[in-house]
Design an enzyme around this catalytic site. Structure first.
Site, PDB file in Angstrom:
ATOM      1  N   GLU A 133       0.790  -1.226   0.000  1.00 34.98           N
ATOM      2  CA  GLU A 133       0.000   0.000   0.000  1.00 34.98           C
ATOM      3  C   GLU A 133       0.828   1.285   0.000  1.00 34.98           C
ATOM      4  O   GLU A 133       0.416   2.284  -0.582  1.00 34.98           O
ATOM      5  CB  GLU A 133      -0.929   0.020   1.229  1.00 34.98           C
ATOM      6  CG  GLU A 133      -2.046  -1.009   1.197  1.00 34.98           C
ATOM      7  CD  GLU A 133      -3.183  -0.577   0.283  1.00 34.98           C
ATOM      8  OE1 GLU A 133      -3.051   0.447  -0.406  1.00 34.98           O
ATOM      9  OE2 GLU A 133      -4.208  -1.279   0.241  1.00 34.98           O
TER      10      GLU A 133
ATOM     11  N   SER B 225     -30.931 -27.845  52.057  1.00 38.05           N
ATOM     12  CA  SER B 225     -30.088 -28.291  53.172  1.00 38.05           C
ATOM     13  C   SER B 225     -28.675 -27.726  53.153  1.00 38.05           C
ATOM     14  O   SER B 225     -27.862 -28.072  54.015  1.00 38.05           O
ATOM     15  CB  SER B 225     -30.002 -29.826  53.167  1.00 38.05           C
ATOM     16  OG  SER B 225     -31.268 -30.398  53.414  1.00 38.05           O
TER      17      SER B 225
END
Length: 669
Positions: free
Chosen positions: A72, A332
């Site tokens: 690029e 419990s």
């Protein structure tokens, strides 16, 4: 004169560039939630629905950056925003071919276009990009400009930035990329929609191969690497972004909405394993069964995994509800706390004998879950076998308010019906969360010192406060470590307890070893019953599997504190050999006679043969009195018919052979 004009023109050009109004440089980034090691747990799209993740240049594979520059903008580090050589070449090529052959845009010009979301081909747009690019170069460093490109480069659909693309297309961070992956990420932004791998894999592959060819020409990679890269298959589908611990991630974002990054104490690998376990645990068990799993390091209080549901979705399981925070009945699982408090108060010892038989506490007459009674047993057995009557006896002796106070001291937020807690809280008659229960068991595992759970990495854990003594905490842990594991699970002395709430609405299993505490809840998010669901059957196997996925073997429990009394029942001090409540001196003896029928205050019918009465307890023979007058004397039977003069109120008394008595007042009609 020419030099003066050139200088004047340059100065005016500089003024023109400096006067450029730049678009906002602060780019909105996706909010990220990270685990304890910085790995991505979850990310959120920005306001317009795009994925845009932060990525500084030093966190991307250098090979990608080299390919990007080679393809690029070879002179990115040297030009001032516009590469006049490339631009001149592009103009000449366009003039010669009658069309645009190459764009000549630098990375800085591309950033300018992305910041303004401008056009590419129009002359006016190109001139604007050049001006903004030159201005950007004067106000930002090269690395800052490159960083903006890494954030904003388009990759098709709602993907922006190299990191979002790498995660979506490759399922990984861009720190280590193959040459084929790096080349594809370079190629897509040139034409992001037409080169989307998930929609046009052939065009994406062709563009990738052109980048590879350029990379070979520029010496970035050699021909063999390029040939191997061309053989890699272009990904044809987008992968989902990480969405681990969604409930806790949402909670973190909601509590700190301004933060861009949230660091949690979770371990992503463990979280992933337990989310998979959650799905497995409800598979094939109906569309509404739900599960939640919570794992913490009990020494530090840090939560390592938090699974709020089996699937974060709007389904019949109500997966969007975080069941680690939901208020449920603990069944419990509160019993270990009751025993720890009782041991601390000197009411008992693991070897103390306690009665498991039918009894009433005022108007409250609890029953064992199996409706059976074992007589006199050790407290160790009473807890391991989860008998209800003994724990209610202990709660009655302690006082329900003390139990609630201990829960709050442990950092829990219990919710109970009415103004005052009752004895039923010992059997689950209180609302708590899975997070509460894991925090409580972490307290027992930590030697009785309460410390809040934390889930933010930057949170400072509060100083712990002692809830029960180290001895009482160890005794309870030792009892729980003696429980038999579920079928097929290893006998590894994991200290754990199961629980099932009234009506089978909640199934629990919570356990700890020398380092970690894990809690599992199963049930329905809407609170409706799950017929036949018991904590020992459905939740306990998940608990053992969670520990197995947490680590290969358990960390050993600590040794008994030096002051622990490790003796059999016969060697205990006399007051500890058998449980007696503190009010026992004011209570009737356990085997004292009691009028079993008629009950006190009843209205009973006088039969032709007389008034039927029954006695429980006591030692025969029995004497029955009506208003103080002997009616039956020296009877060995526990039932009798008393002759009554007629209707009205009468006080009935029974006396046994040892002179012990009981009485009731009834109305005869």
């Amino acid at each position: 004169m020419g030099l003066w004009l050139a200088g004047f023109g340059r100065d005016r050009f500089d003024v023109w560039i400096d006067a450029t109004i730049l678009p906002p440089l602060a780019v909105e980034m996706s909010v990220e939630v990270l685990d304890r090691d910085g790995d991505l747990l979850r990310a959120y799209t920005v306001a317009d629905g795009r994925w845009r993740l932060a990525l500084p240049p030093d966190n991307v594979d250098p090979l990608y950056l080299k390919m990007l520059m080679a393809y690029e903008d070879k002179r990115f580090r040297d030009h001032a925003g516009v590469d006049w050589r490339s631009m001149t070449r592009a103009v000449l090529q366009a003039a010669w071919n009658g069309r645009i052959v190459s764009g000549g845009s630098t990375l800085t010009m591309q950033v300018a276009r992305l910041l303004e979301e401008g056009t590419t081909g129009e002359v006016g747009g190109k001139l604007r990009q050049m001006r903004v690019a030159l201005a950007l170069e004067r106000r930002l460093s090269k690395d800052q400009i490159l960083q903006l490109y890494l954030y904003l480069a388009p990759f098709g659909g709602n993907l922006e930035g190299v990191r979002a693309a790498s995660i979506s297309y490759f399922g990984k961070e861009p720190k280590r990329l193959t040459p084929a992956e790096a080349a594809l990420l370079v190629a897509i932004p040139q034409s992001p929609e037409s080169r989307r791998p998930d929609r046009a894999a052939d065009r994406a592959e062709a563009a990738r191969d052109r980048v590879l060819a350029r990379a070979v020409g520029e010496g970035v990679i050699d021909a063999d690497e390029a040939e191997a890269a061309r053989r890699e298959v272009v990904p044809g589908l987008r992968k989902p972004f990480p969405a681990f611990a969604p409930h806790l991630a949402d909670r973190s974002r909601d509590e700190a909405p301004q933060a861009g990054t949230h660091r949690l104490t979770l371990d992503r690998d463990l979280q992933k394993k337990l989310e998979a376990l959650a799905l497995e645990s409800v598979e094939g068990k109906g569309e509404r069964l739900q599960v939640a799993i919570l794992v913490a390091d009990h020494a530090s209080g840090e939560i390592l995994a938090s699974v709020g549901s089996a699937g974060y979705q709007a389904d019949l399981r109500q997966g969007f509800v975080d069941m680690t925070q939901a208020l449920r009945s603990p069944g419990s699982t509160l019993k270990p706390l009751v025993y720890a408090l009782a041991f601390d108060e000197g009411l008992g010892h693991p070897e103390t004998m306690i009665d498991d038989k039918p009894m009433s506490f005022g108007a409250y007459a609890p029953q064992n879950f199996d409706k059976l009674y074992m007589g006199t047993i050790r407290m160790r057995e009473a807890l391991q076998l989860s008998r209800n009557i003994p724990v209610v006896e202990l709660t009655d002796a302690l006082g329900p308010a003390k139990l609630i106070s201990a829960m709050e001291k442990a950092g829990m937020q219990p919710v109970f019906p009415g103004d005052q807690p009752g004895l039923a809280i010992a059997l689950g008659g209180v609302g708590v969360s899975l997070s509460d229960m894991v925090q409580l068991y972490g307290t027992l595992a930590r030697g009785g010192v309460a410390r809040p759970l934390i889930w933010r990495l930057d949170a400072e854990g509060a100083e712990g406060q002692r809830l029960v003594s180290e001895v009482a905490a160890w005794q309870v842990g030792d009892i729980l470590a003696g429980l038999a594991p579920p079928p097929g699970a290893p006998s590894n002395r994991l200290a754990y307890k199961t629980g099932t709430s009234y009506g089978h609405r909640d199934a629990w299993a919570i356990g700890f070893d020398g380092k970690h505490v894990v809690g599992v809840w199963m049930g329905r998010a809407d609170g409706t019953p799950v017929p036949g669901a018991f904590g020992a059957d459905v939740a306990a196997p998940v608990l053992f599997q969670a520990f197995n996925r947490l680590k290969g073997k358990l960390d050993p429990q600590p040794p008994a504190p030096a002051s622990t009394l490790l003796v059999a029942n016969a060697e205990l001090p006399l007051p500890l050999q058998r449980f007696k409540s503190r009010s026992a001196v004011f209570e009737a003896e356990a085997d004292a006679p009691a009028v079993a029928f008629p009950p006190d205050g009843a209205e009973v019918e006088l039969l032709a043969a007389g008034l039927k009465v029954k006695v429980a307890g006591g030692t025969a023979p029995f004497t029955w009195l009506a208003d103080g007058v002997p009616v039956v004397v020296g009877s060995d039977a526990r039932e009798a018919m008393l002759a009554m003069p007629g209707a009205g109120f009468v006080t009935l008394s029974v006396i046994d052979a040892e002179g012990r008595s009981d009485r009731v007042q009834v109305r005869v009609r």
